[in-house]
Design a protein around this motif. Sequence first.
Motif, mmCIF file in Angstrom:
data_model
loop_
_atom_site.group_PDB
_atom_site.id
_atom_site.type_symbol
_atom_site.label_atom_id
_atom_site.label_comp_id
_atom_site.label_asym_id
_atom_site.label_seq_id
_atom_site.Cartn_x
_atom_site.Cartn_y
_atom_site.Cartn_z
ATOM 1 N N ALA A 78 83.508 107.157 -17.453
ATOM 2 C CA ALA A 78 83.548 108.430 -18.278
ATOM 3 C C ALA A 78 84.095 108.389 -19.649
ATOM 4 C CB ALA A 78 83.951 109.801 -17.596
ATOM 5 N N LYS A 79 85.376 107.824 -19.757
ATOM 6 C CA LYS A 79 86.005 107.366 -20.864
ATOM 7 C C LYS A 79 85.261 106.551 -21.866
ATOM 8 C CE LYS A 79 90.052 105.589 -22.896
ATOM 9 N NZ LYS A 79 91.383 104.868 -22.750
ATOM 10 N N ASP A 80 84.799 105.793 -21.411
ATOM 11 C CA ASP A 80 83.810 104.725 -22.217
ATOM 12 C C ASP A 80 82.263 105.281 -22.425
ATOM 13 O OD1 ASP A 80 85.600 102.662 -21.952
ATOM 14 O OD2 ASP A 80 84.682 101.774 -20.181
ATOM 15 N N LEU A 81 81.816 106.034 -21.671
ATOM 16 C CA LEU A 81 80.578 106.879 -21.919
ATOM 17 C C LEU A 81 80.710 107.876 -23.165
ATOM 18 C CD1 LEU A 81 77.554 107.202 -21.419
ATOM 19 C CD2 LEU A 81 78.135 108.682 -19.544
ATOM 20 N N SER A 82 81.823 108.787 -23.032
ATOM 21 C CA SER A 82 82.092 109.553 -23.995
ATOM 22 C C SER A 82 82.251 109.066 -25.344
ATOM 23 C CB SER A 82 83.489 110.602 -23.675
ATOM 24 O OG SER A 82 84.482 109.615 -23.422
ATOM 25 N N ILE A 83 83.083 108.024 -25.203
ATOM 26 C CA ILE A 83 83.069 107.334 -26.531
ATOM 27 C C ILE A 83 81.819 106.861 -27.182
ATOM 28 C CG2 ILE A 83 84.095 105.347 -27.958
ATOM 29 C CD1 ILE A 83 86.567 105.369 -25.917
ATOM 30 N N LYS A 84 80.936 106.212 -26.335
ATOM 31 C CA LYS A 84 79.578 106.008 -26.814
ATOM 32 C C LYS A 84 78.664 107.049 -27.262
ATOM 33 C CE LYS A 84 75.523 103.375 -24.965
ATOM 34 N NZ LYS A 84 74.953 102.538 -23.872
ATOM 35 N N ILE A 85 79.046 108.281 -26.470
ATOM 36 C CA ILE A 85 78.101 109.468 -26.837
ATOM 37 C C ILE A 85 78.563 110.023 -28.136
ATOM 38 C CG2 ILE A 85 77.773 111.990 -26.237
ATOM 39 C CD1 ILE A 85 77.513 111.039 -23.233
ATOM 40 N N ASN A 86 79.809 110.078 -28.277
ATOM 41 C CA ASN A 86 80.384 110.716 -29.683
ATOM 42 C C ASN A 86 80.350 109.718 -30.781
ATOM 43 O OD1 ASN A 86 81.474 112.721 -28.281
ATOM 44 N ND2 ASN A 86 83.183 111.926 -27.628
ATOM 45 N N ARG A 87 79.951 108.566 -30.615
ATOM 46 C CA ARG A 87 79.842 107.382 -31.655
ATOM 47 C C ARG A 87 78.325 107.487 -32.228
ATOM 48 N NH1 ARG A 87 81.993 102.325 -29.682
ATOM 49 N NH2 ARG A 87 80.050 102.493 -28.536
ATOM 50 N N PRO A 88 77.963 107.540 -33.748
ATOM 51 C CA PRO A 88 76.761 107.679 -34.080
ATOM 52 C C PRO A 88 76.061 106.319 -33.765
ATOM 53 C CG PRO A 88 78.399 108.149 -35.818
ATOM 54 C CD PRO A 88 79.267 107.517 -34.651
ATOM 55 N N HIS A 89 75.026 106.341 -33.577
ATOM 56 C CA HIS A 89 74.030 105.347 -33.142
ATOM 57 C C HIS A 89 73.321 104.715 -34.429
ATOM 58 C CE1 HIS A 89 70.839 102.951 -31.155
ATOM 59 N NE2 HIS A 89 71.454 103.295 -29.935
#
Length: 260
Positions: free
Chosen positions: A47-58
């Motif tokens: 979840a830590k890695d996924l939350s970073i991916k979600i908050n980071r602009p695509h």
Amino acid sequence: MAKQYRSLKSEEILKTVAQLYQRVEERFPNSGLVNVTNEVKNIASEAKDLSIKINRPHKLYRTLSIVLICGIVVLFLWILTQLGEVKKLPSTLEFLSFLEAGISSIVFIGAAIFFLGSLETRYKRHLIIKAIHELRSLAHVVDMHQLTKDPESLLLQKNKTKSSPERKLTPYQIHRYLDYCTELLSIVSKIASLYVDEFTDQASLNAVDGLQTLTNGLSRKIWQKLNILTQSFLHQKQFTIQNPSTENPPQNNSTDTDHS
């Protein structure tokens, strides 16, 4: 300094679930609950890695949006340069056709930008809902592990059947087992909240709220068992805050029948 308590910290969640894993492993080694707790720990790490991916602009979606915005600006400027040719159009009908074509192009590209802008949100929403589905399944697994931890079975031991599950836990151990289950459900809920800590998509928020409603409902069922267990054994003076395995209760040498 005060704002550090206004958002969830993935490191703190990992620390909490790691400590819970150690507690469960020490008290119930080689049990199914240990494996479930370990799975919660693994998901918390993911979840830590996924939350970073979600908050980071695509980058891909953002680049396409910028390109289309630039395309609209260029098209608009081109239309302005063509306004000088409008006076040369032979008829009003051709003028209207020219104007309609220009407006349609701008609207089409604008709709494409809006679509791509929402595409990034929908992509992240898909990741969140998929992760929430895993957490929902894990919450049900935790609930399955506590189903047979029934406090009434300690009071009605004579009403067993051949298919009754084997119950070897003491009242104190059942109390701790159920308490660990409520902690696991709470951590599952906090992991879900981590996904939308900075991502305010309404559909994603609704999915997290749905999971929290589920975990709260499951926790209430467990707390009912804990309340029954505590009240029953406090009433019978058999439930203490110490592990009964370390106690040596006095032997009853009387010939009277024990109705407790």
